[in-house]
Design an enzyme around this catalytic site. Structure first.
Site, PDB file in Angstrom:
ATOM      1  N   LYS A 160      31.520  15.505 -63.488  1.00 47.99           N
ATOM      2  CA  LYS A 160      30.973  16.871 -63.556  1.00 47.99           C
ATOM      3  C   LYS A 160      31.472  17.887 -62.504  1.00 47.99           C
ATOM      4  O   LYS A 160      32.253  18.750 -62.827  1.00 47.99           O
ATOM      5  CB  LYS A 160      29.456  16.798 -63.570  1.00 47.99           C
ATOM      6  CG  LYS A 160      28.973  16.126 -64.856  1.00 47.99           C
ATOM      7  CD  LYS A 160      27.509  16.274 -65.085  1.00 47.99           C
ATOM      8  CE  LYS A 160      27.146  15.909 -66.495  1.00 47.99           C
ATOM      9  NZ  LYS A 160      26.394  14.675 -66.646  1.00 47.99           N
ATOM     10  N   ASP A 181      26.663   5.624 -60.021  1.00 49.61           N
ATOM     11  CA  ASP A 181      27.097   6.675 -60.948  1.00 49.61           C
ATOM     12  C   ASP A 181      26.737   8.044 -60.362  1.00 49.61           C
ATOM     13  O   ASP A 181      25.624   8.520 -60.502  1.00 49.61           O
ATOM     14  CB  ASP A 181      26.419   6.463 -62.312  1.00 49.61           C
ATOM     15  CG  ASP A 181      26.720   7.584 -63.298  1.00 49.61           C
ATOM     16  OD1 ASP A 181      27.451   8.537 -62.934  1.00 49.61           O
ATOM     17  OD2 ASP A 181      26.233   7.504 -64.441  1.00 49.61           O
ATOM     18  N   TYR A 225      20.761   7.265 -67.877  1.00 47.55           N
ATOM     19  CA  TYR A 225      21.779   7.888 -68.725  1.00 47.55           C
ATOM     20  C   TYR A 225      23.129   7.782 -68.029  1.00 47.55           C
ATOM     21  O   TYR A 225      23.314   8.283 -66.923  1.00 47.55           O
ATOM     22  CB  TYR A 225      21.464   9.365 -69.012  1.00 47.55           C
ATOM     23  CG  TYR A 225      22.532   9.984 -69.872  1.00 47.55           C
ATOM     24  CD1 TYR A 225      22.571   9.739 -71.241  1.00 47.55           C
ATOM     25  CD2 TYR A 225      23.547  10.766 -69.309  1.00 47.55           C
ATOM     26  CE1 TYR A 225      23.582  10.273 -72.033  1.00 47.55           C
ATOM     27  CE2 TYR A 225      24.560  11.294 -70.101  1.00 47.55           C
ATOM     28  CZ  TYR A 225      24.569  11.044 -71.453  1.00 47.55           C
ATOM     29  OH  TYR A 225      25.571  11.562 -72.244  1.00 47.55           O
ATOM     30  N   TYR A 283      25.060  17.510 -79.475  1.00 49.42           N
ATOM     31  CA  TYR A 283      23.600  17.464 -79.313  1.00 49.42           C
ATOM     32  C   TYR A 283      22.907  18.575 -80.084  1.00 49.42           C
ATOM     33  O   TYR A 283      21.966  19.187 -79.582  1.00 49.42           O
ATOM     34  CB  TYR A 283      23.233  17.533 -77.813  1.00 49.42           C
ATOM     35  CG  TYR A 283      23.343  16.189 -77.140  1.00 49.42           C
ATOM     36  CD1 TYR A 283      22.338  15.240 -77.301  1.00 49.42           C
ATOM     37  CD2 TYR A 283      24.451  15.864 -76.383  1.00 49.42           C
ATOM     38  CE1 TYR A 283      22.440  13.989 -76.712  1.00 49.42           C
ATOM     39  CE2 TYR A 283      24.572  14.614 -75.791  1.00 49.42           C
ATOM     40  CZ  TYR A 283      23.553  13.686 -75.958  1.00 49.42           C
ATOM     41  OH  TYR A 283      23.663  12.454 -75.370  1.00 49.42           O
TER      42      TYR A 283
HETATM   43  C1  LIG Z   1      26.645  13.569 -67.709  1.00 50.86           C
HETATM   44  C2  LIG Z   1      26.556  12.209 -67.143  1.00 50.86           C
HETATM   45  C3  LIG Z   1      27.425  11.203 -67.566  1.00 50.86           C
HETATM   46  C4  LIG Z   1      28.410  11.407 -68.681  1.00 50.86           C
HETATM   47  O1  LIG Z   1      29.395  12.321 -68.343  1.00 50.86           O
HETATM   48  P1  LIG Z   1      30.241  13.025 -69.508  1.00 50.86           P
HETATM   49  O2  LIG Z   1      31.299  13.760 -68.787  1.00 50.86           O
HETATM   50  O3  LIG Z   1      29.273  13.924 -70.218  1.00 50.86           O
HETATM   51  O4  LIG Z   1      30.775  11.965 -70.387  1.00 50.86           O
HETATM   52  C5  LIG Z   1      27.354   9.980 -66.931  1.00 50.86           C
HETATM   53  N1  LIG Z   1      26.477   9.746 -65.951  1.00 50.86           N
HETATM   54  C6  LIG Z   1      25.613  10.686 -65.534  1.00 50.86           C
HETATM   55  C7  LIG Z   1      24.670  10.374 -64.407  1.00 50.86           C
HETATM   56  C8  LIG Z   1      25.609  11.951 -66.115  1.00 50.86           C
HETATM   57  O5  LIG Z   1      24.733  12.870 -65.729  1.00 50.86           O
END
Ligand SMILES: *Cc1c(COP(=O)(O)O)cnc(C)c1O
Length: 421
Positions: free
Chosen positions: A263, A234, A142, A15
């Protein structure tokens, strides 16, 4: 040559427009909520290093567990073999999740956790002999940067170069009291084509820390359940305490079919992704017919060191002191929100759990690339605070171990920036 000079010779950062970007900050160590650069300058990590760190940097307990694991078993192929860490992590994680989550599939990061979820849904219908291939998602969503995850994310400057190759997705507005009925009819009119609905619960992170009410998400999920549309929750960002509860789904009564984590999963120590699912999903892949297998896997699936980090992080996560810290940050954020909400330079300020987001007045330049964003980023960096605004949205989401003094320092510099910039 300095580390930065060597970096600029060989590294391509994520990025980052490499032609115009300022030189990266060379970090040599971390402790608690802070990072330290080569010259010894301290930075408070107010964004938890891209939202992954929950217990602080270089946590000694996680470090010890990772070191022990490295001396026992660093990796083993996960097809045909298993190991203690992967099984224990699955057992313990499932216990924290809604009761219908029964199986764990490992991968490497948030994007892959979502890729797996999407493939599970599409193949669920394929295996069941029903032609359902359309995916429902929220505008501005996202879900990651790999192609499938990118396809179910909102179209934006980030996806522009790839838009023509991304599969078609039905994008709907976030649910509100006003539009909930029309969203439901939209879903009903598409239901026989819909493979699944994927969503970020309560907070759209990368989209700008956009928050919406659990009540209406719950209503939407109830409707999807009635219409037989599979749901992917997600929780890559919202998982592990960010929204004030263990998981964002703990604010809901409806249960998703599939959940995705990454994360905070390892406390921000190691890359690891998890996709969990119900037995309904899992059973649709059981067959004498080999073609019904979920043909997906990564070289490092369920890496034992990453699993050890996740188990250590979970030990810390379930300690009462972590819950207290989450509540303490929530309260501190709320007080600060009250204090600045009427400031003339603040358009809106919002909070979900440990996430505080402030939308700054910009005049007319509101894009992600606004010059205000760079000005603010550098202002805070000079003050030893890592804040990485999304356009004109400044957000604070610290590791839970951040001290009240550190929080107060961040708040006071936000106030200063409001007056000075
Ligand atoms: C960061 C994020 C992703 C992607 O995760 P990466 O480990 O960066 O590939 C997917 N969904 C959400 C909601 C996110 O915040």
């Amino acid at each position: 040559m300095s580390l930065v000079e060597r970096d600029l010779k060989v590294i391509w950062h994520p990025y980052t427009q490499m032609q115009t970007a300022q030189a990266p900050v060379p970090i040599v160590r971390g402790e608690g909520a802070c990072l330290f650069d080569e010259s010894g300058k301290k930075y408070i990590d107010a964004v938890s290093s891209w939202w992954v760190n929950i217990h602080g940097h270089a946590h000694p307990y996680i470090a010890q567990k990772v070191a022990e694991q490295l001396q026992k078993l660093e990796h083993v192929i996960f097809a045909g073999f298993t190991h203690e860490g992967a099984v224990e992590l699955a057992e313990r994680l499932l216990k924290l999740l809604p009761g219908n989550q029964q199986k764990v599939f490992y991968s490497d990061n948030g994007s892959t956790a979502n890729e797996v979820a999407i493939k599970m849904c599409l193949q669920y219908w394929h295996n069941s002999g029903e032609a359902r291939t359309k995916i429902l998602a929220f505008k501005n969503a996202y879900h990651g940067d790999t192609f499938g995850a990118m396809a179910v994310s909102g179209r934006s400057a980030f996806t522009a170069a790839f838009d023509s190759l991304l599969f078609e997705v039905e994008f709907i507005d976030l649910p509100t009291e006003e539009n909930i009925q029309s969203l439901k009819s939209q879903i009903s009119s598409l239901k026989s084509e819909l493979a699944c609905f994927i969503f970020e619960p309560l907070v759209q992170g990368a989209g700008g820390m956009i928050m919406y009410e659990a009540k209406y998400l719950n209503e939407l999920m109830k409707h999807c359940r009635e219409e037989n549309v599979l749901m992917i929750d997600d929780e890559v960002f919202t998982g592990f305490g960010r929204t004030g509860k263990n998981f964002a789904c703990d604010h809901l009564t409806e249960q998703p079919d599939i959940m995705c984590f990454s994360k905070g999963l390892t406390g921000g120590t190691m890359a690891l992704g998890v996709t969990t699912c119900s037995t309904q999903i899992y059973d649709a892949f059981l067959s004498d017919d080999r073609l019904k297998t979920l043909f997906h896997g990564h070289s490092f699936t369920a890496n034992p060191v990453a699993c050890a980090a996740a188990l250590a992080s979970m030990d810390l996560f379930i300690e009462p002191s972590t819950r207290q810290n989450i509540e303490r940050i929530e309260q501190m954020h709320t007080l600060f929100l009250q204090k600045i909400k009427n400031h003339s330079k603040i358009k809106t300020v919002r909070q979900t759990g440990t996430i505080l987001a402030m939308e700054w007045e910009t005049g007319n330049d509101t894009s992600y690339f606004s010059s205000l964003r760079d000005t603010l980023y550098n202002y805070f960096l000079r003050a030893g605070i890592i804040l990485r605004p999304l356009g004109n949205i400044v957000y604070i989401l610290p590791p839970y171990c951040i001290t009240n003094d550190e929080l107060a320092y961040i708040y006071s510099h936000v106030e200063r920036a409001l007056d000075e910039i």
